[in-house]
Design a protein around this motif. Structure first.
Motif, PDB file in Angstrom:
ATOM      1  N   TRP A 119       0.817  -1.218   0.000  1.00  8.28           N
ATOM      2  CA  TRP A 119       0.000   0.000   0.000  1.00  8.28           C
ATOM      3  C   TRP A 119       0.849   1.266   0.000  1.00  8.28           C
ATOM      4  N   ALA A 120       1.839   1.327   0.881  1.00 10.43           N
ATOM      5  CA  ALA A 120       2.648   2.540   1.000  1.00 10.43           C
ATOM      6  C   ALA A 120       3.710   2.663  -0.080  1.00 10.43           C
ATOM      7  N   GLU A 121       3.837   1.639  -0.924  1.00  7.73           N
ATOM      8  CA  GLU A 121       4.786   1.748  -2.032  1.00  7.73           C
ATOM      9  C   GLU A 121       4.288   2.719  -3.093  1.00  7.73           C
ATOM     10  N   GLU A 122       2.990   2.981  -3.104  1.00  4.73           N
ATOM     11  CA  GLU A 122       2.444   3.954  -4.036  1.00  4.73           C
ATOM     12  C   GLU A 122       2.689   5.361  -3.494  1.00  4.73           C
ATOM     13  N   ALA A 123       3.192   6.213  -4.373  1.00  4.86           N
ATOM     14  CA  ALA A 123       3.580   7.555  -3.937  1.00  4.86           C
ATOM     15  C   ALA A 123       2.419   8.324  -3.308  1.00  4.86           C
ATOM     16  N   ALA A 124       1.206   8.081  -3.792  1.00  5.68           N
ATOM     17  CA  ALA A 124       0.048   8.809  -3.270  1.00  5.68           C
ATOM     18  C   ALA A 124      -0.282   8.403  -1.837  1.00  5.68           C
ATOM     19  N   ASN A 125       0.139   7.225  -1.415  1.00  2.00           N
ATOM     20  CA  ASN A 125      -0.179   6.729  -0.071  1.00  2.00           C
ATOM     21  C   ASN A 125       0.955   6.938   0.920  1.00  2.00           C
ATOM     22  N   ARG A 126       2.161   7.102   0.435  1.00  2.00           N
ATOM     23  CA  ARG A 126       3.338   7.169   1.297  1.00  2.00           C
ATOM     24  C   ARG A 126       3.299   8.418   2.168  1.00  2.00           C
ATOM     25  N   ALA A 127       3.735   8.274   3.414  1.00  2.00           N
ATOM     26  CA  ALA A 127       3.747   9.394   4.356  1.00  2.00           C
ATOM     27  C   ALA A 127       4.746  10.446   3.922  1.00  2.00           C
ATOM     28  N   THR A 128       4.412  11.685   4.196  1.00  2.00           N
ATOM     29  CA  THR A 128       5.318  12.801   3.940  1.00  2.00           C
ATOM     30  C   THR A 128       5.513  13.574   5.227  1.00  2.00           C
ATOM     31  N   GLY A 129       6.468  14.473   5.220  1.00  2.00           N
ATOM     32  CA  GLY A 129       6.689  15.292   6.399  1.00  2.00           C
ATOM     33  C   GLY A 129       7.354  14.517   7.525  1.00  2.00           C
ATOM     34  N   PHE A 130       6.839  14.711   8.754  1.00  2.00           N
ATOM     35  CA  PHE A 130       7.502  14.175   9.947  1.00  2.00           C
ATOM     36  C   PHE A 130       7.608  12.648   9.930  1.00  2.00           C
ATOM     37  N   SER A 182       7.798  10.626   7.339  1.00  2.00           N
ATOM     38  CA  SER A 182       8.329  10.080   6.096  1.00  2.00           C
ATOM     39  C   SER A 182       9.470   9.102   6.313  1.00  2.00           C
ATOM     40  N   TRP A 183      10.104   9.166   7.482  1.00  2.00           N
ATOM     41  CA  TRP A 183      11.215   8.255   7.788  1.00  2.00           C
ATOM     42  C   TRP A 183      10.741   6.844   8.106  1.00  2.00           C
ATOM     43  N   VAL A 184       9.467   6.672   8.438  1.00  2.18           N
ATOM     44  CA  VAL A 184       8.941   5.355   8.814  1.00  2.18           C
ATOM     45  C   VAL A 184       9.013   4.428   7.601  1.00  2.18           C
ATOM     46  N   PRO A 185       9.570   3.216   7.767  1.00  2.00           N
ATOM     47  CA  PRO A 185       9.635   2.276   6.633  1.00  2.00           C
ATOM     48  C   PRO A 185       8.261   2.056   6.019  1.00  2.00           C
ATOM     49  N   THR A 186       8.254   1.908   4.703  1.00  6.50           N
ATOM     50  CA  THR A 186       6.974   1.778   4.009  1.00  6.50           C
ATOM     51  C   THR A 186       6.195   0.539   4.450  1.00  6.50           C
ATOM     52  N   LEU A 197       1.366  -1.449   7.190  1.00  5.96           N
ATOM     53  CA  LEU A 197       0.760  -2.181   8.299  1.00  5.96           C
ATOM     54  C   LEU A 197      -0.154  -1.269   9.111  1.00  5.96           C
ATOM     55  N   TRP A 198       0.277  -0.037   9.326  1.00  8.19           N
ATOM     56  CA  TRP A 198      -0.553   0.910  10.070  1.00  8.19           C
ATOM     57  C   TRP A 198      -1.867   1.165   9.325  1.00  8.19           C
ATOM     58  N   HIS A 199      -1.792   1.320   8.005  1.00  7.41           N
ATOM     59  CA  HIS A 199      -3.018   1.503   7.223  1.00  7.41           C
ATOM     60  C   HIS A 199      -3.925   0.278   7.337  1.00  7.41           C
TER      61      HIS A 199
END
Length: 543
Positions: free
Chosen positions: A331-342, A344-348, A353-355
Motif C-alpha cells: 500500500w505505502a509503495e504507491e507515492a500517493a499513499n506514502r507518508a510525507t513530512g515528519f 516520512s522516515w517510517v519504513p513503508t 501495516l498501520w493503514h
C-alpha cells in the motif's frame, strides 16, 4: 519443595467466633492429614491433583476431536487462513465452495491473491501447527493445537488458583470447573482464535501474580540494605530485575497478536502492577510511597512490560513482512499513499501495516450484520444466547441414536450450574472486595473486568456468547473463591465444616452429572431430537 511443605490446604474465612470447647474439624480432615503426613505424599498431591484434572480435561477435549469432518462455524476463516499462512506466508483467498472441498481433503485449491482478514496472524499460525506436522486432510489435526491450548489452560488455572490461595484443594476445584464446562470444552474443540486469547491472557495473569511476590521480596531486600547502611529510602528503590513483568509483557503481547482485545488485559494489569507496587511501598514504610511507585518505578515497569508486548506483536506479522503478497503489503509503495513530512522516515512496510490496522479497526466497530446466534454482552454472564456452531440431521436411520432421525449439534452452552453459580459468585465478590479488601478478590475481578467490560461499549455490534471464553477463567476462580469460603478451614467448628464439605461435594457431583448430560451436544454426538430438546433450559437456547 519448600512451597509444598508450607502449603496451607484451606483459605481463611471470616467466620463468627465459636465456643472454645466446641468440636473442630472432621474425621475427613483427620484422615486427609494422615494421607499427607509425609513430604513425598504432599508433593504427589501438590502436582498430582492438578495433573489429574488436566488429564480429565484432555480426554473431554481430544476424544473424537476429528468429528465432524467438516468446517465448523468460523473455522471457515481460521482453518483455511492457517493453511495458507503455511503455504504462502500470508492469508490467501479461496474459491467459492472451498469449505466442502477442504473437508474432503482437497486442500490445495487456494489462490495466490491475498484475502482481507481483520485479526492478527498469531492465532492462525498456532492453529496451523497440527496441520504443519500431519497435514490438513484430517479435522483432528486442524483442531489439535487449539484442544491442547484449552487443556493447558485448565492446568494453568490450577497454578493461578494455588498462587491466590496456597491451597491445592481449591486449585483442583477451580481447574475442575473449567475442565468440565461446556463453553470451555466447545471452544477447545473448534479451531477458533478465542481459546488462544484466553490462554495467553491467563498466562500473563499468572506472571503478574508471580511478580507480586517476587517484587515484594526484592523491595524488602533493597530497603533492608539501605536502612542498614544508614540511608533513608524516601521513594524506595528502582527495581529493574523483574523478569516476571517481562514475561507478562510477552504473554499479553501474544494475546494482542491473536485478537486486539488482549490490549485491555495489557492495560489493566499494567496499571495493576503500579498499584501493587504502591501498596507494597506504603506497607514497607517508604515515606513517599505513591510518588515512588508512580514516578520512579512506574516508568521502569512500563519499559519492562509494553515494549516487550509490542515486539511480540510485531513479530507475529513476520510472514506478512517477509513476503510481498499480503493484503495491503504494498500500500505505502504507491507515492500517493506514502507518508510525507515528519513520518516520512517510517519504513513503508510499517506504513502499510498501520493503514491495514486502521482499516481493520473500522471494520470491527462497524460490524452490525444480524446473526441468529448473536448475543448482547449484557447477557453473557447468565449465558442467555449460546452459539449454535454446527447442526447435521441424519434422516436414514444410520445415525446410531436409536431412532430413524438423529441430530448432531455443537452448541456452546456452558454447564448451567457452573455458569449461573459463577455469575452469582462474581457479583458477591464485588461486595467482598468492598467489605474485606482481599487482594485475591481484587485480582480476580480485574481479570473479569478486562475481558468483559470493554464489550459493553459495543452493544450495537454483532458479537457472540463464545467471546466470553476470554474471561471465563476468572468466573471459575470467582466461583472457586466462594466454594473455598463455604468449605471453611480445617479448624472450623465441626458442624460448620461438615455442612461446608457436604454442600460443596453435592454441588460438584451435580456439576459432573450435568456436564455428562450435555456432553453429546457439545461434541456432535448423534442424539434424538427429543433428547436434544431436553437441554434447552431457556427458550433463547433453542435457536
Amino acid at each position: 519443595m519448600g512451597a509444598v511443605a508450607d502449603e496451607r490446604e484451606q483459605v481463611e474465612a471470616h467466620d463468627e467466633p465459636t465456643h472454645p470447647t466446641e468440636a473442630r474439624g472432621t474425621r475427613l480432615d483427620a484422615w486427609w492429614a494422615r494421607i499427607l503426613s509425609t513430604p513425598r505424599r504432599r508433593a504427589l498431591w501438590y502436582w498430582g491433583g492438578p495433573l489429574l484434572v488436566t488429564l480429565l480435561a484432555a480426554v473431554l477435549r481430544f476424544w473424537n476431536l476429528g468429528h465432524p469432518q467438516a468446517i465448523v462455524f468460523d473455522e471457515t476463516y481460521y482453518v483455511k487462513d492457517a493453511w495458507t499462512l503455511l503455504q504462502n506466508g500470508y492469508e490467501s483467498d479461496w474459491p467459492e465452495g472451498a469449505d466442502e472441498d477442504f473437508a474432503r481433503g482437497d486442500t490445495g485449491i487456494f489462490l495466490d491473491e491475498p484475502t482481507y482478514v481483520v485479526h492478527p496472524p498469531l492465532g492462525k499460525w498456532l492453529i496451523s501447527l497440527g496441520m504443519a506436522a500431519f497435514g490438513a486432510g484430517d479435522a483432528f489435526w486442524w483442531r489439535a493445537s487449539t484442544a491442547l491450548a484449552g487443556t493447558a489452560a485448565v492446568f494453568l488455572v490450577a497454578l493461578v488458583a494455588r498462587r491466590l490461595w496456597a491451597s491445592t484443594v481449591v486449585a483442583v476445584i477451580a481447574a475442575f470447573l473449567l475442565a468440565v464446562d461446556g463453553n470451555a470444552i466447545v471452544m477447545s474443540r473448534v479451531a477458533l482464535l478465542d481459546t488462544w486469547l484466553m490462554l495467553f491472557t491467563l498466562l500473563g495473569f499468572w506472571f503478574v501474580l508471580l511478580d507480586r511476590d517476587d517484587a515484594r521480596r526484592r523491595l524488602e531486600q533493597h530497603l533492608g540494605e539501605a536502612r542498614a547502611a544508614g540511608r533513608d529510602p524516601h521513594y524506595g528503590p528502582a527495581l529493574w530485575a523483574r523478569p516476571w513483568v517481562v514475561a507478562a509483557g510477552a504473554a499479553f503481547g501474544a494475546a494482542c497478536a491473536v485478537k486486539w482485545s488482549g490490549l485491555w488485559f495489557l492495560a489493566a494489569f499494567g496499571v495493576y502492577l503500579v498499584v501493587v507496587d504502591a501498596v507494597a511501598r506504603r506497607r514497607a514504610g517508604v515515606p513517599f510511597w505513591f510518588t515512588g511507585a508512580v514516578l520512579k518505578q512506574g516508568p521502569i515497569t512500563f519499559v519492562l512490560l509494553v515494549p516487550v508486548a509490542v515486539a511480540v506483536y510485531l513479530a507475529s506479522w513476520t510472514g506478512w513482512f517477509a513476503t510481498s503478497g499480503g493484503y495491503y503489503r504494498q500500500w505505502a509503495e504507491e507515492a500517493a499513499n506514502r507518508a510525507t513530512g515528519f513520518f516520512s522516515w517510517v519504513p513503508t512496510a510499517l506504513q502499510s501495516l498501520w493503514h491495514y490496522h486502521q482499516s481493520a479497526y473500522q471494520y470491527h466497530v462497524g460490524v452490525h450484520a444480524e446473526h441468529p446466534s448473536e448475543a448482547n454482552p449484557l447477557t453473557w454472564l447468565i449465558m442467555f444466547k449460546p452459539t449454535n456452531m454446527y447442526f447435521h440431521a441424519i434422516e436414514d436411520g444410520s445415525g446410531g441414536c436409536g431412532a430413524d432421525t438423529c441430530w448432531e449439534s455443537i452448541i456452546g452452552i456452558g454447564n448451567p450450574l457452573i455458569w449461573w453459580a459463577a455469575a452469582a459468585a462474581s457479583v458477591y465478590l464485588i461486595y467482598r472486595l468492598v467489605r474485606y479488601r482481599e487482594w485475591q478478590v481484587g485480582a480476580i475481578l480485574l481479570g473479569l473486568a478486562a475481558g468483559y467490560l470493554p464489550w459493553l461499549a459495543y452493544l450495537d455490534r454483532t458479537v457472540f456468547q463464545f467471546y466470553s471464553i476470554a474471561f471465563q477463567p476468572y468466573t471459575m476462580l470467582a466461583l472457586a473463591a466462594v466454594i473455598a469460603l463455604i468449605l471453611g478451614r480445617r479448624d472450623d467448628a465441626t458442624w460448620r465444616r461438615e455442612r461446608g464439605i457436604a454442600t460443596v461435594t453435592i454441588f460438584l457431583v451435580f456439576v459432573l452429572l450435568v456436564s455428562a448430560f450435555y456432553y453429546p451436544i457439545w461434541t456432535g454426538i448423534a442424539v434424538t431430537p427429543e433428547f436434544r430438546q431436553l437441554h434447552f433450559w431457556a427458550p433463547s437456547w433453542a435457536t
